[in-house]
Scaffold this active site. Sequence first.
Site, short mmCIF file in Angstrom:
data_model
loop_
_atom_site.label_atom_id
_atom_site.label_comp_id
_atom_site.label_asym_id
_atom_site.label_seq_id
_atom_site.Cartn_x
_atom_site.Cartn_y
_atom_site.Cartn_z
CB ALA A 9 45.96 54.57 55.84
CE LYS A 22 49.77 60.26 51.56
NZ LYS A 22 50.86 61.03 52.21
CE1 TYR A 100 53.65 56.97 59.92
CE2 TYR A 100 55.31 55.24 60.03
CZ TYR A 100 54.67 56.33 60.59
OH TYR A 100 55.05 56.78 61.83
CE LYS A 348 32.40 37.07 28.11
NZ LYS A 348 31.40 38.13 28.37
CG HIS A 360 42.61 36.33 8.28
ND1 HIS A 360 43.94 36.64 8.26
CD2 HIS A 360 42.49 35.22 7.50
CE1 HIS A 360 44.60 35.78 7.50
NE2 HIS A 360 43.74 34.90 7.04
#
Length: 453
Positions: A9, A22, A100, A348, A360
């Site tokens: 790599a 890459k 690879y 949350k 709403h």
Amino acid sequence: MSFSAVILAAGKGTRMYSNVPKVLHTLAGKPMAKHVIDTCSDLGASHIHLVYGHGGDTMQQVLADEPVSWILQAEQLGTGHAVNQASSGLADNEKVLILYGDVPLISGDTLTNLLDAQPDGGIALLTVVLDNPVGYGRIVRRNGPVVAIVEQKDASEEQKLIKEINTGVMVANGGDLKRWLGQLKNENSQGEYYLTDIIAIAHDEGRAVEAVHPVNPIEVEGVNNRIQLARLERAYQAMQAERLLEQGVMLRDPSRFDLRGKLQCGTDVEIDVNVIIEGNVSIGNNVLIGTGCVLKDCEIDDNSVIRPYSVIEGATVGEDCTVGPFTRLRPGAELVGDSHVGNFVEMKKSRLGRGSKANHLTYLGDADIGDRVNIGAGTITCNYDGVNKFKTEIGDDVFVGSDTQLIAPVKIGKGATIGAGATINRDIGEGELVITRAPARTIKGWKRPVKQK
């Protein structure tokens, strides 16, 4: 079987036109190198050696949690040189699989076949036959057996006619591999040490070389530019979509579906177009996911409907719930069951009880809401004072009128009613009616302003 892996790599990826190394460019939401690492881990590799070069600091940050040994290739002198950098960490009596980082779709089934096919003391390598082999190293056979690999730039005109090409993926015993690497020379047009030259060296020693084809040719396609990456992305998504269809999931348009993680589905699940799945997502039976939804690390139970363009992350949706359209459920949100959150509602770290609804334009943060509660349009739990977060508790059977602000910490008792437009900054007892707005006034004889000429 015992084996270690060497993943190359170190390439810069010039044709990606990017500052990102890459192999860190993502496919299905995951760096290409991580796809290869995960495949090796799933197969039980004893060690994974990652040979890196360009962008090493960034790579080590992004892949910091991966079970790899980091091997620096300071100078890029060829694939043989790259593997040789890892040689000190390779056991003599263990199989070594060479892979690879920019070939992300290689499968465990193909690698298992390759490992099983390795001859005693020899090499097994992965090859494919291409109609247009230009640019690839050619597999040279003599009366059947593989005797060498010749790179495109060093091939004769006759060898360039060969259509069987080298993918670069191979397996050999550690001791043999290290000895062969030590014999490599850089006497070629590139002035590099080619890993592929070990095939001829092994053949000259009388060692067998076995060629194996991948389960699917797409597995061995590498990435050198964004066009190739995009092509592999679509190929990967097509394979995932086909697998889900085979399992009974109804994808309304498989070409417009993205899976960037793991998806577990019950029976009679329908997923409309342009849905994105990220992380680990679990969907129960008889669930409908509307168009344009994004689901990440969440659970959706039986008989629930997720209407279009809702975003659910780190949340739990119970059975018989309706979510959306245009709802956002953030981490810690929980719909207990038979509850409804509608358009432009955000939750949350909040629990919405059974049979409750917020239809709403509402924000519910750090809230524990009981059963059969109505949350009117425009309700806000004011949970943050600029430094700390505080909790809102709403009991069963509470009616919260529209345009209400609940300033936490605050508790609303069971059965209480809050009139529209209220600002609540104290606890409300059970069954109480609270109205905080000023009485309406009528101004008789009032006239609208007239535009002056």
